[in-house]
Design a protein around this motif. Structure first.
Motif, short mmCIF file in Angstrom:
data_model
loop_
_atom_site.label_atom_id
_atom_site.label_comp_id
_atom_site.label_asym_id
_atom_site.label_seq_id
_atom_site.Cartn_x
_atom_site.Cartn_y
_atom_site.Cartn_z
N PRO A 122 40.73 62.96 47.13
CA PRO A 122 41.25 62.61 45.57
C PRO A 122 40.17 61.76 44.57
CG PRO A 122 42.37 62.12 48.38
CD PRO A 122 40.95 62.66 48.27
N GLY A 123 39.70 61.03 45.93
CA GLY A 123 38.58 60.83 44.59
C GLY A 123 38.29 61.43 43.36
N GLY A 124 37.73 62.99 43.74
CA GLY A 124 37.04 63.94 43.27
C GLY A 124 36.19 64.37 43.87
N GLU A 125 34.99 65.33 43.72
CA GLU A 125 34.79 66.62 44.59
C GLU A 125 33.53 65.54 44.70
OE1 GLU A 125 32.82 71.03 42.37
OE2 GLU A 125 31.63 69.51 41.96
N VAL A 126 33.31 65.59 46.15
CA VAL A 126 32.24 65.21 47.32
C VAL A 126 31.25 66.27 47.08
CG1 VAL A 126 32.20 63.99 49.55
CG2 VAL A 126 34.23 63.90 48.26
N VAL A 127 30.13 65.78 47.41
CA VAL A 127 28.67 67.13 47.60
C VAL A 127 28.12 66.46 48.56
CG1 VAL A 127 27.34 68.75 46.89
CG2 VAL A 127 28.86 67.96 45.94
N HIS A 128 27.58 67.66 50.02
CA HIS A 128 26.68 67.25 50.74
C HIS A 128 25.65 67.76 50.27
CE1 HIS A 128 28.76 64.47 53.34
NE2 HIS A 128 30.12 65.13 52.91
N ALA A 129 24.12 68.18 50.75
CA ALA A 129 22.89 68.62 50.39
C ALA A 129 22.32 68.86 51.97
CB ALA A 129 21.97 67.92 49.89
N ARG A 130 23.68 68.39 52.93
CA ARG A 130 23.17 68.53 54.49
C ARG A 130 24.13 69.09 55.25
NH1 ARG A 130 17.98 67.43 56.90
NH2 ARG A 130 16.04 66.30 55.68
N GLU A 131 24.51 69.77 56.63
CA GLU A 131 25.49 70.45 56.65
C GLU A 131 26.06 69.71 57.27
OE1 GLU A 131 26.61 74.36 59.79
OE2 GLU A 131 24.72 73.33 59.41
N PRO A 132 27.64 68.79 57.66
CA PRO A 132 28.79 67.89 58.10
C PRO A 132 28.25 68.14 59.29
CG PRO A 132 29.24 68.65 55.68
CD PRO A 132 28.12 69.64 56.17
N GLY A 133 28.22 67.15 60.01
CA GLY A 133 28.41 66.91 61.41
C GLY A 133 27.28 67.43 62.06
#
Length: 567
Positions: free
Chosen positions: A535-546
């Motif tokens: 909802p707040g916009g695009e979220v980007v992770h540079a490392r694998e989540p979890g």
């Protein structure tokens, strides 16, 4: 509850190997104390397997199966042909009015409550026969209810034939023996393990001297009622597959079938039922030898199950419950041509290193190679290998859109299998393949599926492919070497734009709101980014989540000892 016991077991065996080396270092000290006392202090998963394995090595040696069962104790039987008078056959005929006799009818079952309702409804309305084949029938609430419905049908005079793969059968042996003790019911086990007692890991560990054979499993899921209506798909019989409050909530898909294709399913079932790889339960389970005691134990186990689970008036695709439609005398079905893809029981003894043209998964891959515009694949366990990469490379060279959906590391019940898939992600992204990984966290934020507990972990389990927006592949097949080489599988290729649209829209919702979209990272060559629209916009992770460093280290080390074809 994972259905991929051998990857799980391989994980445990790698841990066991390290524990065994440590045990050898402590052997002089251990010999001064009672061995069993020290084994009990080990971590339960390792201690149980190690203790039993040591007991076997130091004591009785390798387990072995009983003598082969004489044909007289495994009588040949076939599908009952005289079913036209049954209520289910009449419903199938009415539902097909106006359709070509050459076409079969299909209706998707996307929600767990509807899928369980369909099985219960068919069992309760069957008049002649129930022919049922599953990889796993658990001893939990769903498994006990399912088996009680079969026993009730047998008590009405319905002939019940239940075929179960032996790998998990030890967990439900009392229930299976109890069903087999009912008049009109027969239960058989496929490709039995030599070790007959203990948990799955223990049984496999003590059967490793026959690993090449026991590594081959019957992965089929098939339910046929009165030779007129059939169910196939990805669901086993356990709480997790029907969103009944288990730790996992599998996102799955079945298809209800009517028409000519059901005859093909009966042929497949009969071939397995009468094969040399199948044993009657009385030859393998001591609990089945005393029928009176087995019936009493069964009655006690299925006594207090409560009311039949509630079913929503409409599922996510807008369908009403199967039970309601059966009572009204007509099913909402899409009629289309279909191709049956089925492995034979002798696959467990075949040399699968040769040309696999006769295998079910090869038929699925052939259909994908014929695609003209796009291929959408959903598979919980996805390990393309070099052959799969070559297939994608050719598809992309022809300008085809390729979309793959699988579990994220946090969603999978098989981390080691996910690690095998992860080796290929960067290369697939370089080709232009679109990758999506289902995330339990994102799904909970977006709202769980109907019937899904907010406390359970949502996991993709459906095995689906949509080709060119009109052809649907559905069945038990994962896109990996185990489905190609080791397991017997069952599936359908249905030429139905209507069904293809329903599946595409269902998967699209999960991709948009509950999945990470992967893309090539800019930090370094081969890096990957995980992107989510929130909802707040695009979220980007540079490392694998979890995936913390401990998890990555552990999986990386274990993967060094496990060949990819075993994942």
């Amino acid at each position: 509850m994972s259905e991929r016991a051998f990857p799980s077991l391989l994980t445990e065996l790698q841990r066991l190997r390290w524990a065994f080396h440590a045990w050898c270092l402590m052997l002089p000290w251990l010999l001064r104390k009672p061995l069993s006392r020290e084994l009990r202090r080990l971590r339960p998963g390792i201690g149980s397997v190690l203790g039993h394995a040591l007991a076997a090595m130091l004591g009785t040696g390798c387990a072995s199966l009983p003598a082969p069962v004489p044909q007289a104790e495994r009588p040949h039987s076939s599908a009952i042909a005289q079913v036209a008078h049954t209520r289910l056959a009449q419903v199938a005929r009415v539902s097909a009015e106006g359709a070509s006799p050459a076409l079969s009818g299909f209706r998707l079952l996307a929600d767990g409550d509807q899928a369980l309702d369909a099985r219960i409804a068919l069992a309760r309305r069957a008049q002649v026969s129930l022919d049922i084949q599953y990889y796993q029938v658990a001893a939990d609430a769903t498994g006990r209810r399912f088996l009680r419905e079969l026993a009730d049908a047998a008590a009405r005079g319905v002939r019940v034939r239940l075929l179960v793969d032996d790998l998990y059968a030890g967990d439900s042996r009392l229930l299976l023996a109890g069903l087999a003790a009912q008049p009109n019911a027969e239960v058989r086990l496929f490709n039995p393990l030599p070790q007959r007692r203990g948990a799955v890991a223990t049984r496999v560990a003590l059967s490793m001297h026959e690993f090449e054979r026991i590594n081959r499993r019957m992965h089929n899921k098939l339910f046929i009622a009165d030779g007129s209506l059939a169910l196939i798909g990805g669901r086993n019989i356990a709480d997790d597959y029907f969103q009944r409050g288990g730790r996992s909530s599998f996102i799955d898909m079945d298809v209800l079938c009517a028409g000519p294709v059901v005859g093909g399913f009966e042929t497949v079932f009969d071939r397995f039922w009468n094969s040399e790889q199948v044993w009657p339960v009385h030859a393998l389970l001591p609990e089945a030898e005393e029928e009176g005691r087995a019936r009493r134990s069964f009655a006690q186990a299925v006594m207090d199950l409560g009311p039949t689970p509630a079913v929503a008036p409409l599922d996510r695709l807008g369908y009403r419950p199967v039970a309601a439609e059966l009572d009204e005398g007509r099913l909402m079905l899409h009629f289309a041509p279909a191709q049956l893809m089925a492995d034979g029981p002798d696959k467990v003894e075949a040399d699968t290193r040769g040309a696999p043209d006769a295998f079910a998964l090869e038929g699925a891959l052939k259909a994908m190679r014929e695609a003209r515009s796009q291929v959408l694949v959903a598979s919980p366990y996805l390990i393309p290998g070099q052959r799969g990469l070559a297939l994608m490379r050719r598809a992309r060279a022809k300008g085809l859109r390729v979309v793959l959906m699988t579990n994220a590391l946090a969603a999978t019940d098989e981390p080691l299998v996910h690690w095998g898939y992860a080796r290929y992600r960067a290369e697939m992204l370089r080709m232009g393949v679109e990758l999506h990984e289902l995330s339990p966290v994102l799904r909970r934020r977006a709202g769980a599926s109907p019937g899904e507990s907010a406390s359970s972990t949502g996991r993709l389990h459906a095995k689906l492919a949509v080709i060119d927006g009109r052809r649907l592949l559905i069945g038990s097949m994962n896109m990996d070497r185990r489905s190609m080489r080791a397991n017997t599988e069952l599936g359908l290729l249905i030429d139905s734009p209507a069904l293809a649209v329903e599946v595409t829209q269902t998967l699209q919702r999960d991709r948009d709101t509950g999945s990470w979209r992967l893309r090539a990272g800019a930090s370094r060559p081969g890096s990957i980014e995980w992107v989510a629209q929130e909802p707040g916009g695009e979220v980007v992770h540079a490392r694998e989540p979890g995936a913390d460093w401990v998890t990555r280290l552990k999986l990386g080390l274990m993967s060094l000892f496990v060949a990819e074809e075993l994942l």
